[in-house]
Design a protein around this motif. Structure first.
Motif, PDB file in Angstrom:
ATOM      1  N   TYR A  61       0.843  -1.194   0.000  1.00 29.04           N
ATOM      2  CA  TYR A  61       0.000   0.000   0.000  1.00 29.04           C
ATOM      3  C   TYR A  61       0.875   1.239   0.000  1.00 29.04           C
ATOM      4  O   TYR A  61       1.991   1.226   0.524  1.00 29.04           O
ATOM      5  CB  TYR A  61      -0.898   0.013   1.238  1.00 29.04           C
ATOM      6  CG  TYR A  61      -1.825  -1.170   1.317  1.00 29.04           C
ATOM      7  CD1 TYR A  61      -3.103  -1.102   0.780  1.00 29.04           C
ATOM      8  CD2 TYR A  61      -1.415  -2.358   1.909  1.00 29.04           C
ATOM      9  CE1 TYR A  61      -3.958  -2.188   0.840  1.00 29.04           C
ATOM     10  CE2 TYR A  61      -2.263  -3.453   1.970  1.00 29.04           C
ATOM     11  CZ  TYR A  61      -3.526  -3.367   1.444  1.00 29.04           C
ATOM     12  OH  TYR A  61      -4.376  -4.445   1.496  1.00 29.04           O
ATOM     13  N   THR A  84       0.907   5.822   0.168  1.00 28.14           N
ATOM     14  CA  THR A  84       0.260   7.059   0.564  1.00 28.14           C
ATOM     15  C   THR A  84       0.876   8.166  -0.285  1.00 28.14           C
ATOM     16  O   THR A  84       2.076   8.149  -0.546  1.00 28.14           O
ATOM     17  CB  THR A  84       0.501   7.333   2.066  1.00 28.14           C
ATOM     18  OG1 THR A  84      -0.030   6.230   2.808  1.00 28.14           O
ATOM     19  CG2 THR A  84      -0.140   8.614   2.519  1.00 28.14           C
ATOM     20  N   LYS A 103      -3.210  13.320  -5.983  1.00 34.86           N
ATOM     21  CA  LYS A 103      -4.425  12.522  -5.890  1.00 34.86           C
ATOM     22  C   LYS A 103      -4.311  11.896  -4.506  1.00 34.86           C
ATOM     23  O   LYS A 103      -3.633  10.885  -4.341  1.00 34.86           O
ATOM     24  CB  LYS A 103      -4.459  11.470  -6.987  1.00 34.86           C
ATOM     25  CG  LYS A 103      -4.536  12.072  -8.370  1.00 34.86           C
ATOM     26  CD  LYS A 103      -4.502  11.022  -9.435  1.00 34.86           C
ATOM     27  CE  LYS A 103      -4.556  11.696 -10.792  1.00 34.86           C
ATOM     28  NZ  LYS A 103      -4.438  10.780 -11.892  1.00 34.86           N
ATOM     29  N   ASN A 104      -4.908  12.534  -3.519  1.00 39.45           N
ATOM     30  CA  ASN A 104      -4.706  12.118  -2.139  1.00 39.45           C
ATOM     31  C   ASN A 104      -5.077  10.657  -1.930  1.00 39.45           C
ATOM     32  O   ASN A 104      -6.195  10.245  -2.208  1.00 39.45           O
ATOM     33  CB  ASN A 104      -5.515  13.002  -1.193  1.00 39.45           C
ATOM     34  CG  ASN A 104      -5.010  14.415  -1.186  1.00 39.45           C
ATOM     35  OD1 ASN A 104      -3.903  14.691  -1.617  1.00 39.45           O
ATOM     36  ND2 ASN A 104      -5.821  15.328  -0.694  1.00 39.45           N
ATOM     37  N   ARG A 105      -4.113   9.912  -1.437  1.00 37.86           N
ATOM     38  CA  ARG A 105      -4.305   8.491  -1.172  1.00 37.86           C
ATOM     39  C   ARG A 105      -3.689   8.157   0.178  1.00 37.86           C
ATOM     40  O   ARG A 105      -2.599   8.624   0.492  1.00 37.86           O
ATOM     41  CB  ARG A 105      -3.626   7.629  -2.241  1.00 37.86           C
ATOM     42  CG  ARG A 105      -4.075   7.891  -3.656  1.00 37.86           C
ATOM     43  CD  ARG A 105      -5.450   7.301  -3.911  1.00 37.86           C
ATOM     44  NE  ARG A 105      -5.818   7.450  -5.300  1.00 37.86           N
ATOM     45  CZ  ARG A 105      -6.707   8.342  -5.742  1.00 37.86           C
ATOM     46  NH1 ARG A 105      -7.300   9.156  -4.919  1.00 37.86           N
ATOM     47  NH2 ARG A 105      -6.998   8.411  -7.015  1.00 37.86           N
ATOM     48  N   ALA A 153      -3.522   3.111  -0.124  1.00 39.80           N
ATOM     49  CA  ALA A 153      -4.087   2.685  -1.404  1.00 39.80           C
ATOM     50  C   ALA A 153      -3.263   1.504  -1.928  1.00 39.80           C
ATOM     51  O   ALA A 153      -2.037   1.505  -1.812  1.00 39.80           O
ATOM     52  CB  ALA A 153      -4.057   3.828  -2.407  1.00 39.80           C
TER      53      ALA A 153
END
Length: 177
Positions: free
Chosen positions: A142, A144, A148-150, A153
């Motif tokens: 994952y 961050t 594109k705020n993640r 993800a």
């Protein structure tokens, strides 16, 4: 993630390119990285009043008061704090962090650890995006990022989010935390 840290500038304006590397720099700082001293003779940006250093050996971002009645705050920062290529050069050439470049998504998934930085390349935009690995499980990695705020993800989804195709490259900077 929706609210940006006010201790640092937000570069997610169209004329600045994005905030992804600023975010990765903040991650690195809070994981124990140390800023270098600021450069006294950094070039003053004509429009913003910010002082920007392009020296490869510098990595910093500091708020400074304006000399214009002291009312406006300006930033003194290095391009290694804010740009994809500057960040890469600082951490791999100046700080000698292990790194690799690949087109193999499987290799990235198999070799990254929490805190590592992955940068993305496309034929159209060159090296254009920086993400931080935020969690690694047995079956998934994952990340961050900003722009594109993640937050947490799945890295497997990054191709569709960024337009990364199988022929494009990724580079990993092993940061170790």
């Amino acid at each position: 993630m929706e609210k940006y840290n006010k201790r640092y500038p937000n570069y997610s304006h169209f004329w600045q390119g994005g905030d992804c590397t600023n975010w990765a720099s903040q991650d690195r700082l809070h994981a124990g990285g140390r800023m270098t001293s600021s450069q006294k003779h950094a070039k003053k940006h004509f429009w913003s009043g910010n002082r920007i250093s392009t020296k490869r050996s510098k990595w910093y971002c500091k708020r400074m008061k304006s000399t214009f009645f002291g009312a406006r705050k300006h930033w003194n920062y290095s391009t290694s704090w804010t740009t994809v290529n500057g960040f890469y050069r600082y951490w791999t050439k100046t700080k000698h962090r292990p790194h690799f470049t690949t087109t193999s998504f499987r290799r990235v998934m198999a070799h990254v650890h929490v805190g590592d930085v992955v940068q993305l390349h496309s034929k159209k935009d060159g090296w254009h995006h920086t993400v931080t690995i935020s969690k690694v499980t047995k079956h998934m990695v994952y990340y961050t990022s900003h722009n594109k705020n993640r937050i947490f993800a799945p890295l497997t989804k990054i191709k569709s989010l960024t337009g990364l195709s199988r022929t494009n490259k990724m580079r990993v900077i092993e940061m170790g935390i």
